[in-house]
Design a protein around this motif. Sequence first.
Motif, PDB file in Angstrom:
ATOM      1  N   UNK A   1     -35.962  39.102 -42.791  1.00 20.51           N
ATOM      2  CA  UNK A   1     -36.546  38.594 -44.031  1.00 20.51           C
ATOM      3  C   UNK A   1     -37.015  39.764 -44.875  1.00 20.51           C
ATOM      4  N   UNK A   2     -37.088  39.546 -46.175  1.00 20.15           N
ATOM      5  CA  UNK A   2     -37.657  40.567 -47.068  1.00 20.15           C
ATOM      6  C   UNK A   2     -39.169  40.578 -46.860  1.00 20.15           C
ATOM      7  N   UNK A   3     -39.743  41.762 -46.737  1.00 17.55           N
ATOM      8  CA  UNK A   3     -41.164  41.902 -46.422  1.00 17.55           C
ATOM      9  C   UNK A   3     -41.916  42.444 -47.635  1.00 17.55           C
ATOM     10  N   UNK A   4     -42.820  41.634 -48.223  1.00 12.34           N
ATOM     11  CA  UNK A   4     -43.655  42.163 -49.302  1.00 12.34           C
ATOM     12  C   UNK A   4     -44.536  43.282 -48.756  1.00 12.34           C
ATOM     13  N   UNK A   5     -44.520  44.424 -49.412  1.00 12.39           N
ATOM     14  CA  UNK A   5     -45.225  45.595 -48.914  1.00 12.39           C
ATOM     15  C   UNK A   5     -45.987  46.275 -50.034  1.00 12.39           C
ATOM     16  N   UNK A   6     -47.117  46.854 -49.685  1.00 11.77           N
ATOM     17  CA  UNK A   6     -47.946  47.613 -50.611  1.00 11.77           C
ATOM     18  C   UNK A   6     -48.167  48.985 -50.007  1.00 11.77           C
ATOM     19  N   UNK A   7     -47.919  50.030 -50.786  1.00  9.80           N
ATOM     20  CA  UNK A   7     -48.046  51.386 -50.287  1.00  9.80           C
ATOM     21  C   UNK A   7     -49.056  52.153 -51.122  1.00  9.80           C
ATOM     22  N   UNK A   8     -49.922  52.896 -50.442  1.00 11.07           N
ATOM     23  CA  UNK A   8     -50.905  53.765 -51.091  1.00 11.07           C
ATOM     24  C   UNK A   8     -50.973  55.051 -50.287  1.00 11.07           C
ATOM     25  N   UNK A   9     -50.369  56.099 -50.816  1.00  4.25           N
ATOM     26  CA  UNK A   9     -50.350  57.370 -50.092  1.00  4.25           C
ATOM     27  C   UNK A   9     -49.600  57.239 -48.780  1.00  4.25           C
ATOM     28  N   UNK A  10     -50.256  57.559 -47.667  1.00  4.29           N
ATOM     29  CA  UNK A  10     -49.632  57.473 -46.348  1.00  4.29           C
ATOM     30  C   UNK A  10     -49.956  56.164 -45.632  1.00  4.29           C
ATOM     31  N   UNK A  11     -50.550  55.233 -46.350  1.00  2.53           N
ATOM     32  CA  UNK A  11     -50.893  53.931 -45.778  1.00  2.53           C
ATOM     33  C   UNK A  11     -50.070  52.848 -46.443  1.00  2.53           C
TER      34      UNK A  11
END
Length: 147
Positions: free
Chosen positions: A21-31
């Motif tokens: 499935x497509x995974x909604x993701x949020x990225x901030x720097x290395x997290x």
Amino acid sequence: MYDAARAPGVLIDPRHLATNVAVPSLTAGKSSLHLLPDRVLLRDGKHYTDIDYRHLRTHGYQQRFIENPGRIPRDARQIDQTSQYVNVKGGPDRRFSNNPVLPIMLYGNIDLSSQHGLDWRLQISRADAATVIADALVDAPAVEEAN
């Protein structure tokens, strides 16, 4: 309506995890946060952990923000304006010859936290979406563990 499938970098598969499935993701720097169907996967550098949606606390709300001209997201809503330098009565301070008018924008904030140490604040340009997203995460169905 916001189309997550067209937003760059929003639907990505977490590294080291194969999904169908497509995974909604949020990225901030290395997290990063990956919103899987049954839990939230949290990556901090090379370390991963998960949080069950039952343990995820969310709070969505709107906030005014004085923005710099030229850096305004297209989908944000301007609700007022102010001068960079204001006098005691709140009007423009006439002592400054270069006193630009700054837009006051309405943005949305989503606070994500858990008793296990998660503490994120997402700032989004669509103020009306903040409470909708926060409520959707709280209402995520609990998945029963198989014995």
